[in-house]
Design a protein around this motif. Structure first.
Motif, PDB file in Angstrom:
ATOM      1  N   TYR A   1       0.829  -1.212   0.000  1.00 24.46           N
ATOM      2  CA  TYR A   1       0.000   0.000   0.000  1.00 24.46           C
ATOM      3  C   TYR A   1       0.868   1.269   0.000  1.00 24.46           C
ATOM      4  O   TYR A   1       0.434   2.321   0.450  1.00 24.46           O
ATOM      5  N   GLU A   2       2.102   1.137  -0.494  1.00 22.15           N
ATOM      6  CA  GLU A   2       2.975   2.303  -0.542  1.00 22.15           C
ATOM      7  C   GLU A   2       2.400   3.291  -1.564  1.00 22.15           C
ATOM      8  O   GLU A   2       1.773   2.885  -2.547  1.00 22.15           O
ATOM      9  N   GLY A   3       2.635   4.539  -1.342  1.00 26.03           N
ATOM     10  CA  GLY A   3       2.200   5.555  -2.316  1.00 26.03           C
ATOM     11  C   GLY A   3       0.835   6.149  -2.017  1.00 26.03           C
ATOM     12  O   GLY A   3       0.414   7.094  -2.686  1.00 26.03           O
ATOM     13  N   LEU A   4       0.129   5.559  -1.041  1.00 24.45           N
ATOM     14  CA  LEU A   4      -1.181   6.123  -0.703  1.00 24.45           C
ATOM     15  C   LEU A   4      -0.990   7.426   0.072  1.00 24.45           C
ATOM     16  O   LEU A   4      -0.065   7.554   0.876  1.00 24.45           O
ATOM     17  N   GLU A   5      -1.858   8.371  -0.195  1.00 25.62           N
ATOM     18  CA  GLU A   5      -1.818   9.634   0.558  1.00 25.62           C
ATOM     19  C   GLU A   5      -3.224   9.956   1.046  1.00 25.62           C
ATOM     20  O   GLU A   5      -4.198   9.700   0.341  1.00 25.62           O
ATOM     21  N   ASP A   6      -3.296  10.539   2.243  1.00 20.99           N
ATOM     22  CA  ASP A   6      -4.611  10.919   2.770  1.00 20.99           C
ATOM     23  C   ASP A   6      -5.194  12.028   1.895  1.00 20.99           C
ATOM     24  O   ASP A   6      -4.485  12.941   1.476  1.00 20.99           O
ATOM     25  N   SER A   7      -6.499  11.925   1.624  1.00 21.40           N
ATOM     26  CA  SER A   7      -7.175  12.976   0.854  1.00 21.40           C
ATOM     27  C   SER A   7      -8.017  13.803   1.803  1.00 21.40           C
ATOM     28  O   SER A   7      -8.697  13.253   2.694  1.00 21.40           O
ATOM     29  N   ILE A   8      -7.989  15.084   1.574  1.00 19.91           N
ATOM     30  CA  ILE A   8      -8.667  15.986   2.510  1.00 19.91           C
ATOM     31  C   ILE A   8      -9.443  17.042   1.726  1.00 19.91           C
ATOM     32  O   ILE A   8      -8.991  17.514   0.670  1.00 19.91           O
ATOM     33  N   MET A   9     -10.635  17.380   2.231  1.00 24.39           N
ATOM     34  CA  MET A   9     -11.416  18.454   1.597  1.00 24.39           C
ATOM     35  C   MET A   9     -11.762  19.507   2.632  1.00 24.39           C
ATOM     36  O   MET A   9     -11.905  19.208   3.826  1.00 24.39           O
ATOM     37  N   ALA A  10     -11.930  20.720   2.120  1.00 31.80           N
ATOM     38  CA  ALA A  10     -12.291  21.817   3.016  1.00 31.80           C
ATOM     39  C   ALA A  10     -13.779  21.736   3.339  1.00 31.80           C
ATOM     40  O   ALA A  10     -14.579  21.333   2.486  1.00 31.80           O
ATOM     41  N   GLN A  11     -14.114  22.162   4.543  1.00 33.37           N
ATOM     42  CA  GLN A  11     -15.514  22.085   5.003  1.00 33.37           C
ATOM     43  C   GLN A  11     -16.449  22.868   4.078  1.00 33.37           C
ATOM     44  O   GLN A  11     -17.540  22.404   3.759  1.00 33.37           O
ATOM     45  N   SER A  12     -15.993  24.034   3.634  1.00 35.95           N
ATOM     46  CA  SER A  12     -16.877  24.877   2.798  1.00 35.95           C
ATOM     47  C   SER A  12     -17.153  24.209   1.454  1.00 35.95           C
ATOM     48  O   SER A  12     -18.274  24.257   0.948  1.00 35.95           O
ATOM     49  N   ASP A  13     -16.133  23.563   0.882  1.00 35.81           N
ATOM     50  CA  ASP A  13     -16.314  22.867  -0.406  1.00 35.81           C
ATOM     51  C   ASP A  13     -17.332  21.742  -0.278  1.00 35.81           C
ATOM     52  O   ASP A  13     -18.256  21.616  -1.081  1.00 35.81           O
ATOM     53  N   ILE A  14     -17.112  20.914   0.752  1.00 35.76           N
ATOM     54  CA  ILE A  14     -17.999  19.734   0.890  1.00 35.76           C
ATOM     55  C   ILE A  14     -19.423  20.192   1.196  1.00 35.76           C
ATOM     56  O   ILE A  14     -20.386  19.628   0.666  1.00 35.76           O
ATOM     57  N   ASN A  15     -19.558  21.237   2.000  1.00 40.41           N
ATOM     58  CA  ASN A  15     -20.910  21.690   2.344  1.00 40.41           C
ATOM     59  C   ASN A  15     -21.614  22.344   1.155  1.00 40.41           C
ATOM     60  O   ASN A  15     -22.835  22.267   1.033  1.00 40.41           O
ATOM     61  N   ARG A  16     -20.831  22.991   0.282  1.00 40.38           N
ATOM     62  CA  ARG A  16     -21.421  23.573  -0.929  1.00 40.38           C
ATOM     63  C   ARG A  16     -21.989  22.446  -1.818  1.00 40.38           C
ATOM     64  O   ARG A  16     -23.113  22.513  -2.310  1.00 40.38           O
ATOM     65  N   LEU A  17     -21.211  21.376  -1.939  1.00 36.43           N
ATOM     66  CA  LEU A  17     -21.676  20.221  -2.736  1.00 36.43           C
ATOM     67  C   LEU A  17     -22.892  19.571  -2.068  1.00 36.43           C
ATOM     68  O   LEU A  17     -23.870  19.213  -2.733  1.00 36.43           O
ATOM     69  N   TYR A  18     -22.805  19.435  -0.744  1.00 35.92           N
ATOM     70  CA  TYR A  18     -23.906  18.793  -0.003  1.00 35.92           C
ATOM     71  C   TYR A  18     -25.188  19.623  -0.107  1.00 35.92           C
ATOM     72  O   TYR A  18     -26.286  19.073  -0.223  1.00 35.92           O
ATOM     73  N   ARG A  19     -25.026  20.940  -0.050  1.00 36.13           N
ATOM     74  CA  ARG A  19     -26.215  21.801  -0.171  1.00 36.13           C
ATOM     75  C   ARG A  19     -26.880  21.596  -1.524  1.00 36.13           C
ATOM     76  O   ARG A  19     -28.089  21.468  -1.631  1.00 36.13           O
ATOM     77  N   ALA A  20     -26.044  21.531  -2.544  1.00 40.63           N
ATOM     78  CA  ALA A  20     -26.573  21.331  -3.905  1.00 40.63           C
ATOM     79  C   ALA A  20     -27.294  19.987  -4.027  1.00 40.63           C
ATOM     80  O   ALA A  20     -28.226  19.836  -4.810  1.00 40.63           O
ATOM     81  N   LEU A  21     -26.859  19.046  -3.214  1.00 35.52           N
ATOM     82  CA  LEU A  21     -27.491  17.703  -3.252  1.00 35.52           C
ATOM     83  C   LEU A  21     -28.658  17.602  -2.272  1.00 35.52           C
ATOM     84  O   LEU A  21     -29.264  16.542  -2.125  1.00 35.52           O
ATOM     85  N   GLY A  22     -28.921  18.751  -1.546  1.00 34.70           N
ATOM     86  CA  GLY A  22     -30.030  18.755  -0.591  1.00 34.70           C
ATOM     87  C   GLY A  22     -29.700  18.006   0.690  1.00 34.70           C
ATOM     88  O   GLY A  22     -30.603  17.539   1.383  1.00 34.70           O
ATOM     89  N   ARG A  23     -28.414  17.896   0.991  1.00 27.66           N
ATOM     90  CA  ARG A  23     -28.017  17.192   2.221  1.00 27.66           C
ATOM     91  C   ARG A  23     -27.704  18.184   3.341  1.00 27.66           C
ATOM     92  O   ARG A  23     -27.417  19.355   3.084  1.00 27.66           O
ATOM     93  N   ASP A  24     -27.706  17.666   4.566  1.00 25.87           N
ATOM     94  CA  ASP A  24     -27.340  18.498   5.717  1.00 25.87           C
ATOM     95  C   ASP A  24     -25.835  18.790   5.672  1.00 25.87           C
ATOM     96  O   ASP A  24     -25.054  17.922   5.273  1.00 25.87           O
ATOM     97  N   PRO A  25     -25.431  19.988   6.095  1.00 28.84           N
ATOM     98  CA  PRO A  25     -23.995  20.301   6.085  1.00 28.84           C
ATOM     99  C   PRO A  25     -23.212  19.448   7.098  1.00 28.84           C
ATOM    100  O   PRO A  25     -23.774  18.963   8.069  1.00 28.84           O
ATOM    101  N   VAL A  26     -21.923  19.294   6.816  1.00 32.26           N
ATOM    102  CA  VAL A  26     -21.064  18.504   7.710  1.00 32.26           C
ATOM    103  C   VAL A  26     -20.586  19.416   8.840  1.00 32.26           C
ATOM    104  O   VAL A  26     -20.048  20.497   8.585  1.00 32.26           O
ATOM    105  N   GLN A  27     -20.800  19.002  10.088  1.00 30.76           N
ATOM    106  CA  GLN A  27     -20.353  19.786  11.264  1.00 30.76           C
ATOM    107  C   GLN A  27     -19.059  19.154  11.783  1.00 30.76           C
ATOM    108  O   GLN A  27     -18.985  17.939  11.955  1.00 30.76           O
ATOM    109  N   LEU A  28     -18.056  20.007  12.032  1.00 34.24           N
ATOM    110  CA  LEU A  28     -16.755  19.452  12.438  1.00 34.24           C
ATOM    111  C   LEU A  28     -16.468  19.599  13.945  1.00 34.24           C
ATOM    112  O   LEU A  28     -15.572  18.918  14.458  1.00 34.24           O
ATOM    113  N   ASP A  29     -17.163  20.456  14.623  1.00 35.56           N
ATOM    114  CA  ASP A  29     -16.987  20.654  16.075  1.00 35.56           C
ATOM    115  C   ASP A  29     -15.521  20.902  16.442  1.00 35.56           C
ATOM    116  O   ASP A  29     -14.999  20.318  17.404  1.00 35.56           O
ATOM    117  N   GLY A  30     -14.860  21.680  15.625  1.00 37.09           N
ATOM    118  CA  GLY A  30     -13.477  22.054  15.920  1.00 37.09           C
ATOM    119  C   GLY A  30     -12.443  20.995  15.582  1.00 37.09           C
ATOM    120  O   GLY A  30     -11.244  21.213  15.753  1.00 37.09           O
TER     121      GLY A  30
END
Lengths: 276, 654
Positions: free
Chosen positions: B381-410
């Protein structure tokens, strides 16, 4: 009249239809008393088996009347006929007609099962009949494990286990050799004398017929003659049957009548059966 | 002379051949329909998958034909046994075995030709019906489907092959059998069974093995879904155990149940119970292996039919998750896209107007820290890297899909699209980004497919600023109107050569929802059609074998029932006895597969649940409908067999 088991009155049976009609029975009349052992003899095509079939209700008559214990079988509906066969008749066939998938014991009690007799009584009756007819040791066996004679004795046990009003036997010795034929006829005599069975037997064999108390001769669907044994011994009866059959021009069976084991054991001289 | 005799025989035997003929014609009709589907020009043009799976489907057709040949060979031998006395008489009259074989082969050929003709005539309609079903599944407009010469030829070749093989079986039988056996029959006599209690114990053990195989199957699939473990070997192993246990269950039952019942004097003293049990015991014992094999065939049909419907339901249910947007692309930020965004927009607009475009970014920590909490770590499994998204990006996509926003609680949250990720323990994970520490605050397994990763971490926007850009994503929302998704997909494709230079093919990096839906519909159509085809053929063949096996024993039964009749068993009693005898014989290999519908339905529903799908009600409904269809086929064959048997066997006063 109270002792009359079977009354056959002017019975006629036609086969076929339109221009091709065969008259198998032509106005036959006779009766059988309770406890009587009667044989019906005749050449092939004389109507013996047809007569047995109409009495046993597996074939319908064209005209006339058949009464068993005073009941007309011709008037009975399908279900009543089945019940009649089940309750009043016992059958013994040439080919034994034991069910080869059932053990001998299961074969013998089948008529009781059809009557829905409870298990305990069934067991007791089975023991009684099996002891009397000498098949008690064979009950757990399947028919294919028995000799022809043993099979026919098992068939006899099945026929009499319900104490039927009438035992019908269709060429019962047809598939047996002469030794086993005689043993079977001794069994018939035993059933008749000790168990009081009324027997009507069809045969073309004079030796077999000589065991009966009365022999009716059929020719072309009519009763041609009758021989009653009375007090005479079996040898005399046999000779008389032969002479009637010679008159009929039919098969006379055996030329001589040797003494049977039963007769030897019972001290009957000359091959006769004075007891009947 | 032989031809005349063969034709007369076929005419005379038409009653006996009715069920055989019906089943063969039906099988030929199905074969003809499926073979026409395989070579259907309309489908080949519209669905790429039919091109890809053509050889596989031909393989299935040949496999089914082989099974049919085996079953018909078996069935033909019954038909021979049904007429053994007749053939025995021919032999005694001086005919040679060659003559008799010629008669039988000629008869079989007449039957083959008639079944082929009737089957193909019926198949003309079945094919249109099948095309209607496939068109519906693929959301294609149904038009009268043209017949294929190749499909016709394949059917004729397969059917002739099937009858050829079946004739070989008959030839072998006729070559071996003696005149005595033909005239007097194989004297199958019932013998006392040794150790019925032991056999009954085998029944119980086999039943336990059946339950265990279901449990192992269920646990293995559960493991595959939740932990990613569980081998295919275990699945096949459990199916093999099921097959073996089914066979032993039936052998054991045939050797014990009847004999244990025969021990009950009370039961046996009632009417024809003993007779029925004895009639059954011989039949069951000589057919125990066959009953087990048929039970497995029917069980296999039940499982296959259920799985095909689960596949259909799951394809429909997962579409929204797999294709959350009308079009979606995630491209490597470090390399230029083969089809640029401007080019793509132009192409898309030429097919359908774009209503909205959303850009989002996927970042990386350039480490595999989060992967170290999963099983995808270490060697391989060499070469794998963690993938990360910003909260605002994911919530913008989720809003467009009619989903509840992701809460991170800090802290940070894990989003995944494979349920097994939820089984990993991230509770001790901490992300150190930009001098700040973000603790793990939870996991959700309903992430739509917006990246290529099984899971991503969502972090506050201020943390994302410190990360390296891994890939860019664009989500398109299109105007709600019909367009040619296949053509759009082709237009957005480009020639791609594999890294080793071995292959070049057209590749499209754009995930077009409508195209995906069409592909899934095609997959479903192929899978459902194939599975139902195999299932229907298996069930019909199994029922036909039971029917023919019953009918081939009628001459013996007739003799036995004739004795019953003389002993005073009326028409009603005989009918009742025959009913129970036939019903029990038919029911034995059928009962367990039908019961297996229950665990099959439960397993399918559980698989759906584990896949995060909620349509378990539909699965149970499908399972129920499949069971009902099976029962209907069973009743059809049982009723036909019983009525034919009754006509032949039950005797009333002349």
């Amino acid at each position: 009249m109270n002792n009359m088991i079977l009354q056959v009155e002017n019975v006629t049976k036609y086969y076929g239809s339109g221009s091709v009609v065969t008259k198998a029975l032509d106005g036959i009349s006779f009766s059988v008393q309770k406890g009587e052992f009667t044989a019906i003899m005749g050449a092939s095509g004389s109507g013996k088996s047809t007569l047995l079939n109409v009495i046993s209700t597996i074939d319908r008559i064209s005209a006339g009347k058949i009464l068993v214990e005073g009941h007309s079988v011709a008037d009975m509906k399908e279900d009543a006929l089945s019940a009649f066969r089940r309750d009043k008749l016992g059958f013994i066939f040439q080919e034994y007609n034991l069910l080869d998938t059932l053990t001998v014991g299961e074969n013998i009690v089948l008529p009781l099962n059809l009557r829905r007799i409870d298990a305990a009584k069934t067991k007791a009756e089975l023991q009684r009949v099996a002891q009397t007819l000498g098949v008690a040791d064979q009950l757990q066996k399947f028919p294919y494990e028995l000799s022809g004679g043993q099979r026919q004795r098992a068939a006899c046990a099945r026929a009499i286990i319900v104490n039927p009003a009438l035992v019908l036997a269709d060429e019962p010795t047809g598939a047996l050799d002469s030794k086993n034929s005689k043993i079977l006829m001794q069994t018939f005599s035993l059933m008749n004398r000790q168990l009081g069975s009324t027997i009507l037997m069809v045969t073309h064999d004079a030796m077999v017929g000589s065991f009966a108390q009365r022999v009716l001769f059929l020719k072309d669907g009519q009763i041609f003659g009758e021989v009653v044994r009375g007090d005479r011994d079996r040898q005399t009866m046999y000779n008389e049957i032969l002479s009637v059959m010679a008159g009929l021009g039919g098969d006379t069976g055996e030329e001589n009548l040797p003494q049977t084991a039963f007769e030897q054991n019972n001290g009957v001289a000359g091959g006769g059966d004075a007891g009947c | 002379m032989l031809t005349k005799l063969a034709i007369r025989n076929v005419k005379r035997q038409i009653g006996n051949y009715l069920i055989y003929f019906f089943t063969v014609s039906l099988t030929v009709a199905l074969m003809f329909a499926v073979n026409n589907v395989i070579f259907s020009e309309a489908l080949l043009q519209k669905a790429e998958i039919f091109r890809e799976l053509k050889s596989g489907l031909i393989g299935i057709s040949v496999f089914v034909a082989l099974i049919v040949a085996f079953v018909l060979g078996y069935a033909t031998s019954f038909m021979l046994k049904l007429r053994k006395r007749e053939f025995g008489t021919y032999l005694t009259l001086g005919m040679t075995r060659k003559n008799i074989l010629s008669i039988f082969v000629l008869e079989t050929m007449i039957l083959c030709a008639a079944a082929l003709l009737a089957g193909m005539l019926f198949g003309l309609f079945v094919y249109q019906g099948l095309m209607l079903v496939i068109s519906n599944l693929m959301e294609m407009e149904f038009a009268f489907a043209a017949y294929s010469v190749k499909g016709l030829v394949l059917t004729v070749v397969l059917v002739c092959g099937v009858f050829g093989l079946a004739s070989v079986t008959s030839a072998l039988y006729l070559k071996r059998v003696s005149i005595y056996q033909l005239i007097h029959g194989d004297k199958v006599v019932d013998k006392q069974v040794k150790h019925p209690v032991l056999w009954f114990e085998i029944v119980i053990i086999s039943f336990a093995a059946i339950l265990c195989s279901c449990l192992v199957f269920y646990k293995t699939t559960e493991k595959m879904f939740t932990q990613g473990g569980g081998s295919g070997g275990m699945l096949f192993g459990s199916l093999a155990v099921l097959a073996g246990a089914l066979v032993f269950f039936h052998i054991g039952l045939a050797r014990s149940a009847v004999y244990l019942l025969l021990k009950s004097e009370r039961f046996c003293s009632r009417g024809t119970n003993t007779f029925t049990l004895r009639q059954l015991s011989g039949k069951l014992r000589s057919n125990a292996v066959m009953a087990g094999a048929l039970a497995f065939l029917i069980a296999f049909a039940v499982i296959l039919a259920n799985v095909s419907f689960v596949q259909k339901v799951s394809e429909e249910s997962t579409l929204d998750q797999t294709y959350p947007f009308d079009i979606n692309i995630v491209s490597d930020a470090t390399q230029p896209a083969p089809v640029s965004e401007e080019q793509a927009d132009k192409i898309i607009r030429s097919f359908v107007p774009i209503e909205e475009k959303m850009h989002y970014a996927v970042y990386t920590t350039k480490t595999a820290y989060l992967y170290s909490f999963t099983r995808w770590t270490g060697d391989g499994y060499e070469g794998l890297e963690d993938s990360i998204m910003a909260q605002s990006d994911i919530n913008r996509l989720y809003r467009a899909l009619g989903r509840d926003p992701v809460q991170l609680d800090g802290g940070f949250k894990i989003l995944c699209n494979v349920p097994q990720v939820t089984s990993f323990d991230f509770s001790k994970a901490k992300l150190e980004i930009g001098g700040k520490t973000y603790a793990y605050t939870g996991i959700a397994d309903d992430m739509p497919y917006i990246t290529y990763d099984y899971f991503i971490a969502v972090v506050p926007d201020e943390a994302a600023q410190h990360l390296s850009l891994q890939s860019n994503g664009v989500a398109y929302t299109l105007k709600n109107q019909k367009f040619d998704a296949q053509a759009l997909h082709d237009a957005l494709s480009y020639p791609y050569t594999t890294s080793d230079g071995a292959y070049t093919y057209d590749r499209c990096d754009y995930h077009i929802r409508e195209y995906g839906r069409m592909q899934r519909n095609s997959n479903t159509a192929v899978f459902v059609t194939g599975a139902l085809y195999v299932s229907i053929v298996f069930v019909f063949l199994a029922m036909a074998i039971l029917a023919l096996k019953t009918l081939s024993g009628l001459s013996d039964d007739r003799r036995q029932y004739s004795i019953l009749f003389r002993l005073g068993a009326g028409e009603r009693e005989q009918s009742k006895t025959l009913f129970w005898q036939t019903f029990s014989f038919f029911f034995l290999p059928f009962a367990l597969p039908i019961l297996l519908s229950i665990p099959t339905g439960m397993i399918c529903a559980q698989i759906m649940r584990m896949a995060g799908l909620s349509m378990t009600g539909t699965v149970y409904l499908n399972t129920g409908l499949i069971a009902l269809c099976l029962i209907a086929v069973y009743l059809l064959y049982f009723t036909a067999t019983y009525l034919l048997a009754k006509k032949t066997v039950v005797r009333s006063t002349l």
